[in-house]
Design a protein around this motif. Structure first.
Motif, short mmCIF file in Angstrom:
data_model
loop_
_atom_site.label_atom_id
_atom_site.label_comp_id
_atom_site.label_asym_id
_atom_site.label_seq_id
_atom_site.Cartn_x
_atom_site.Cartn_y
_atom_site.Cartn_z
N GLY A 146 26.00 -71.44 15.21
CA GLY A 146 25.33 -71.55 13.97
C GLY A 146 24.92 -70.23 13.49
N PHE A 147 23.53 -70.00 13.37
CA PHE A 147 22.79 -68.66 13.13
C PHE A 147 22.94 -68.04 14.36
N ASP A 148 24.16 -66.91 14.50
CA ASP A 148 24.44 -66.65 15.65
C ASP A 148 23.61 -64.88 15.65
N MET A 149 22.55 -64.58 16.65
CA MET A 149 22.29 -63.46 16.85
C MET A 149 23.26 -62.28 16.99
N ARG A 150 24.44 -62.56 17.66
CA ARG A 150 25.44 -61.78 18.05
C ARG A 150 25.93 -60.86 16.68
N TYR A 151 25.92 -61.85 15.59
CA TYR A 151 26.26 -60.84 14.22
C TYR A 151 25.11 -60.61 13.35
N ALA A 152 23.56 -60.47 13.97
CA ALA A 152 22.57 -60.45 13.13
C ALA A 152 22.51 -58.98 12.45
N ASN A 153 21.95 -58.76 11.47
CA ASN A 153 22.00 -57.71 10.73
C ASN A 153 20.54 -56.97 10.90
N ASN A 154 20.74 -55.51 10.95
CA ASN A 154 19.60 -54.81 10.91
C ASN A 154 18.83 -54.87 9.76
N GLY A 155 17.51 -55.06 9.89
CA GLY A 155 16.57 -54.73 8.58
C GLY A 155 15.43 -54.31 8.85
N ILE A 156 14.22 -54.25 8.04
CA ILE A 156 13.21 -53.48 7.98
C ILE A 156 12.12 -53.78 9.27
N TRP A 157 12.48 -55.00 9.68
CA TRP A 157 11.69 -55.70 11.08
C TRP A 157 12.89 -55.82 12.39
N GLY A 158 13.90 -54.99 12.11
CA GLY A 158 14.66 -54.93 13.08
C GLY A 158 15.87 -55.99 13.01
N THR A 159 16.54 -55.93 14.29
CA THR A 159 17.85 -56.84 14.31
C THR A 159 17.41 -58.41 14.46
N GLY A 160 17.56 -59.00 13.46
CA GLY A 160 17.18 -60.41 13.84
C GLY A 160 17.82 -61.29 12.63
N THR A 161 17.53 -62.36 12.53
CA THR A 161 18.01 -63.43 11.46
C THR A 161 16.82 -63.53 10.46
N TYR A 162 17.20 -63.38 9.31
CA TYR A 162 15.98 -63.36 8.47
C TYR A 162 16.05 -64.51 7.53
N PHE A 163 14.92 -65.12 6.98
CA PHE A 163 14.66 -66.06 6.19
C PHE A 163 13.58 -66.00 5.03
N ALA A 164 13.89 -66.41 3.92
CA ALA A 164 12.74 -66.24 3.04
C ALA A 164 12.02 -67.52 2.47
N GLU A 165 10.73 -67.43 1.97
CA GLU A 165 10.00 -68.66 1.58
C GLU A 165 10.33 -68.81 0.24
#
Length: 264
Positions: A146-165
């Motif tokens: 599913g949401f796989d950390m092995r493909y996670a992108n790097n963002g302003i808070w690091g390498t993770g999976t990002y979700f928005a309200e």
């Protein structure tokens, strides 16, 4: 660990943040960040796997997309959350499909149980938006993890999976199905269920981050020598007009709804 207890509530000191949890309504407890005054609802849940949601259709395959009718309560709820930040005059939902992936749902429930044990029965789940950019959404709901950390992108808070309200944030990262046809573009994004647990509120930006910060269990002075150093379950902060939540573990999010919409 509790640092102060009054009748009906408990106060927690988790490093730089201080919380009060109102225990008067066990089914829907209120957690207040005493530093930022942010209030959220948390639930104390029983530790057991309760199977698949009652609303799921019968399925004969591992992966099943269930289209929802516009008068379906699930469609209406997804629509309501979507239009909180998306102007109906510009954006129009054409389809909401519920993703029924048995193995991913089971992994998600196991993650919930682990969070239950770690957080002494408190599990927080949010419905959040996620755009897949150039990747087709099916690469997530048909994949092994599913949401796989092995493909996670790097963002302003690091390498993770990002979700928005807010859907308006994820619209910037939505998957483009069709480019402009008669002045309209067709896009897709997920409305996912996400286990945020005890989150590091308003975390400092750090693009080198690989995991969330350590969550002290005995206050700002640190943990006892023989105690476990637990990490926060997620972190969150505000960017581009939306609060964004970042997770760093597989299984902590489930792609529950796929929303297809048009933009004038």
């Amino acid at each position: 660990m509790p640092t102060k207890r009054k009748k009906g509530d408990v106060q927690l000191d988790l490093g730089r943040w201080h919380y009060k949890i109102d225990l008067t309504v066990p089914e829907s407890m209120k957690q207040t960040n005493l530093d930022t005054h942010k209030v959220r609802t948390v639930k104390r849940e029983k530790l057991k796997f309760e199977g698949y949601p009652e609303s799921w259709e019968e399925q004969t395959t591992e992966v099943h997309k269930a289209p929802l009718a516009p008068d379906d309560e699930e469609f209406k709820r997804a629509e309501e959350i979507f239009y909180k930040s998306m102007a109906p005059a510009t954006f129009k939902i054409t389809h909401v499909e519920r993703i029924q992936r048995r193995s991913l749902w089971h992994e998600y429930q196991l993650a919930r149980q682990r969070m239950y044990r770690k957080n002494n029965g408190i599990v927080e789940e949010l419905e959040l938006f996620h755009g897949t950019r150039s990747n087709k959404p099916e690469t997530i709901y048909r994949s092994e993890k599913g949401f796989d950390m092995r493909y996670a992108n790097n963002g302003i808070w690091g390498t993770g999976t990002y979700f928005a309200e807010k859907a308006s944030y994820s619209d910037k990262y939505a998957h483009l199905v069709k480019d402009s046809i008669l002045g309209r573009r067709t896009k897709q994004m997920f409305l996912a269920k996400v286990l945020t647990g005890i989150s590091d509120d308003d975390a400092d930006p750090d693009q080198e981050r690989k995991v969330p910060g350590i969550r002290p269990r005995h206050g700002a002075d640190g943990a006892d020598e023989g105690d476990i150093q637990y990490l926060y379950d997620s972190l969150n902060g505000i960017t581009q007009g939306s609060r964004v939540h970042v997770i760093f573990d597989n299984g902590h999010a489930y792609p529950y709804y796929l929303i297809t919409y048009t933009e004038n």
